[in-house]
Design a protein around this motif. Structure first.
Motif, mmCIF file in Angstrom:
data_model
loop_
_atom_site.group_PDB
_atom_site.id
_atom_site.type_symbol
_atom_site.label_atom_id
_atom_site.label_comp_id
_atom_site.label_asym_id
_atom_site.label_seq_id
_atom_site.Cartn_x
_atom_site.Cartn_y
_atom_site.Cartn_z
ATOM 1 N N THR A 1 -19.374 7.018 25.359
ATOM 2 C CA THR A 1 -19.798 6.178 26.478
ATOM 3 C C THR A 1 -21.188 5.644 26.196
ATOM 4 O OG1 THR A 1 -18.530 7.537 28.034
ATOM 5 C CG2 THR A 1 -20.180 6.052 28.960
ATOM 6 N N LEU A 2 -21.302 4.337 26.081
ATOM 7 C CA LEU A 2 -22.590 3.680 25.861
ATOM 8 C C LEU A 2 -23.188 3.314 27.208
ATOM 9 C CD1 LEU A 2 -24.560 2.479 23.723
ATOM 10 C CD2 LEU A 2 -23.310 0.324 23.973
ATOM 11 N N LEU A 3 -24.427 3.720 27.445
ATOM 12 C CA LEU A 3 -25.134 3.447 28.700
ATOM 13 C C LEU A 3 -26.237 2.436 28.423
ATOM 14 C CD1 LEU A 3 -25.473 7.171 29.820
ATOM 15 C CD2 LEU A 3 -23.727 5.527 30.560
ATOM 16 N N LEU A 4 -26.230 1.323 29.155
ATOM 17 C CA LEU A 4 -27.108 0.204 28.831
ATOM 18 C C LEU A 4 -27.729 -0.386 30.086
ATOM 19 C CD1 LEU A 4 -28.060 -1.971 26.722
ATOM 20 C CD2 LEU A 4 -25.954 -3.197 27.276
ATOM 21 N N GLU A 5 -29.035 -0.606 30.060
ATOM 22 C CA GLU A 5 -29.707 -1.277 31.166
ATOM 23 C C GLU A 5 -29.337 -2.756 31.164
ATOM 24 O OE1 GLU A 5 -34.148 -2.697 32.630
ATOM 25 O OE2 GLU A 5 -33.902 -1.590 30.763
ATOM 26 N N GLN A 6 -28.957 -3.273 32.314
ATOM 27 C CA GLN A 6 -28.584 -4.688 32.403
ATOM 28 C C GLN A 6 -29.758 -5.575 32.001
ATOM 29 O OE1 GLN A 6 -27.907 -6.785 36.298
ATOM 30 N NE2 GLN A 6 -25.822 -6.928 35.527
ATOM 31 N N GLY A 7 -29.490 -6.526 31.128
ATOM 32 C CA GLY A 7 -30.514 -7.473 30.699
ATOM 33 C C GLY A 7 -31.357 -7.012 29.534
ATOM 34 N N TYR A 8 -31.123 -5.809 29.036
ATOM 35 C CA TYR A 8 -31.929 -5.299 27.931
ATOM 36 C C TYR A 8 -31.569 -6.019 26.636
ATOM 37 C CZ TYR A 8 -33.623 -2.034 24.345
ATOM 38 O OH TYR A 8 -34.230 -1.472 23.251
ATOM 39 N N THR B 1 -22.867 -0.738 32.013
ATOM 40 C CA THR B 1 -24.135 -1.428 32.239
ATOM 41 C C THR B 1 -24.701 -1.008 33.585
ATOM 42 O OG1 THR B 1 -23.340 -3.327 30.969
ATOM 43 C CG2 THR B 1 -25.256 -3.673 32.372
ATOM 44 N N LEU B 2 -25.931 -0.539 33.590
ATOM 45 C CA LEU B 2 -26.557 -0.007 34.798
ATOM 46 C C LEU B 2 -27.640 -0.949 35.298
ATOM 47 C CD1 LEU B 2 -25.720 2.482 32.790
ATOM 48 C CD2 LEU B 2 -26.831 3.864 34.521
ATOM 49 N N VAL B 3 -27.760 -1.022 36.616
ATOM 50 C CA VAL B 3 -28.765 -1.872 37.243
ATOM 51 C C VAL B 3 -29.770 -0.992 37.977
ATOM 52 C CG1 VAL B 3 -29.178 -3.728 38.897
ATOM 53 C CG2 VAL B 3 -27.067 -3.713 37.554
ATOM 54 N N GLY B 4 -31.033 -1.087 37.572
ATOM 55 C CA GLY B 4 -32.103 -0.397 38.299
ATOM 56 C C GLY B 4 -32.100 1.110 38.167
#
Length: 362
Positions: free
Chosen positions: A285-292, A343-346
């Motif tokens: 599972t890849l966890l990524l900040e939105q817009g990074y 993709t995570l926001v905030g």
């Protein structure tokens, strides 16, 4: 709707030397006139045509001039005319304008949207049957209803009322069990990743208790509704529950990745370590900040991506070349290897951990 099967098809397509045009277009006419959308389209496609994608540019223009109905809030189009490949999707959720050219479809914006707006089922149940809904990318579709025998109430008192009530209870139980069977088939067919239950009174609790354990684990919440509730209202109420559950799950996943990385377990944080794990095929599972986004370097020979360009590829010794956004390539590689991208926001914990991380298979 864009299904998981559609996404996997896009991820699996290879141009084999031919370029793929990926286009995301904001088509929300409540925010901008159609002429403005088409102006952006023609300006960006003019640049694409100069790269040898003239046929693809013409195909896209023809699609928006004559085929697209302009009812969606956005559109996603993928074209490789040299290989006879064309896919176009109308989206009910917004996205930013983007044109991307590579040898594979650029799916990251789609994975972001699928993760943000979910893919779940809603079961609106009462004593006589149920309505089933599939929700994905902000759209709701209702399946055919499930209806058992009508439940009638007995107005007289005494022994006859108790006997009749017992028969009523048995009929309700039969109806609910029938709904459970239909829900099981529905979830299997739709590939539901989560379930939200809707209804009033104790019927929802009874229905949940009768669900198979596998489906009980998918239930993320309940909403209040009756059989006359509109699909739009079901969507609005269920989406609020979905987002709350999603953010709670995201927090737990980020905490899991950080803890595992700190203890040297099955987790990594930061771009360099995450890319190395992707190269090894270990990312679950890849966890990524939105817009990074961040630049990096790519080895065209073996596909390894690094943060800082070195003289040679660490794995095969080939030359490395600069790329504008190494994060996009990391997402593409993770998807190709069968990993899940969220993709995570905030999420402040992820930001502080380096904007990106992963839970590993081993």
């Amino acid at each position: 709707m864009v299904s998981q099967r559609d996404l996997q098809e896009l991820v699996g397509f290879q141009g084999d030397g031919a370029l793929v045009l990926s286009l995301y277009l904001d088509t929300d006419l409540n925010r901008q006139p159609k002429d403005q959308c088409k102006l952006f389209l023609r300006e960006r496609l003019r640049e694409v045509a100069d790269k040898g994608l003239h046929k693809d540019a013409q195909k896209v223009i023809q699609f928006f001039d004559y085929e697209y109905n302009w009812q969606g809030r956005a559109a996603a189009v993928f074209s490789c005319q040299e290989r006879g490949f064309w896919r176009a999707y109308s989206l009910a959720v917004p996205t930013r304008n983007l044109v991307f050219v590579a040898e594979t479809p650029y799916v990251k914006p789609l994975t972001d949207l699928l993760d943000e707006y979910g893919q779940y089922g809603v079961v609106l149940v009462d004593q006589e049957g149920a309505r089933l809904f599939a929700v994905q990318l902000g759209e709701i579709q209702e399946a055919s209803g499930i209806y058992g025998q009508v439940v009638k109430r007995h107005k007289q008192g005494g022994w006859s009322q108790k006997a009749y009530q017992k028969r009523v209870d048995m009929q309700v139980l039969h109806n609910v069990k029938m709904t459970v069977e239909a829900t099981t088939e529905f979830c299997k067919g739709q590939g539901c990743k989560a379930l939200i239950l809707a209804g009033t009174g104790g019927t929802v609790a009874q229905f949940r208790d009768l669900l198979p354990k596998k489906l009980q684990k998918l239930v993320v919440g309940t909403i209040s509704a009756d059989m006359n509730t509109s699909s739009d209202a079901v969507l609005e109420r269920s989406m609020a529950v979905w987002l709350a559950a999603k953010h709670k799950e995201e927090d737990a996943l980020v905490e899991q990745a950080i803890t595992a990385a700190t203890k040297g377990g099955a987790g990594v944080i930061g771009l360099a370590d995450t890319m190395y794990a992707i190269r090894q095929g270990r990312v679950q599972t890849l966890l990524l900040e939105q817009g990074y986004e961040t630049p990096g370097a790519l080895c065209d020979h073996c596909g390894y991506v690094i943060v800082e360009k070195g003289p040679k590829c660490l794995f095969c010794g080939s030359e490395m070349r600069d790329v504008d956004n190494a994060v996009d390539l990391a997402v593409q590689r993770a998807l190709e290897a069968g990993g899940k991208v969220i993709t995570l926001v905030g999420n402040e914990k992820l930001v502080q951990a380096g904007h990106i991380g992963a839970i590993l298979r081993y």
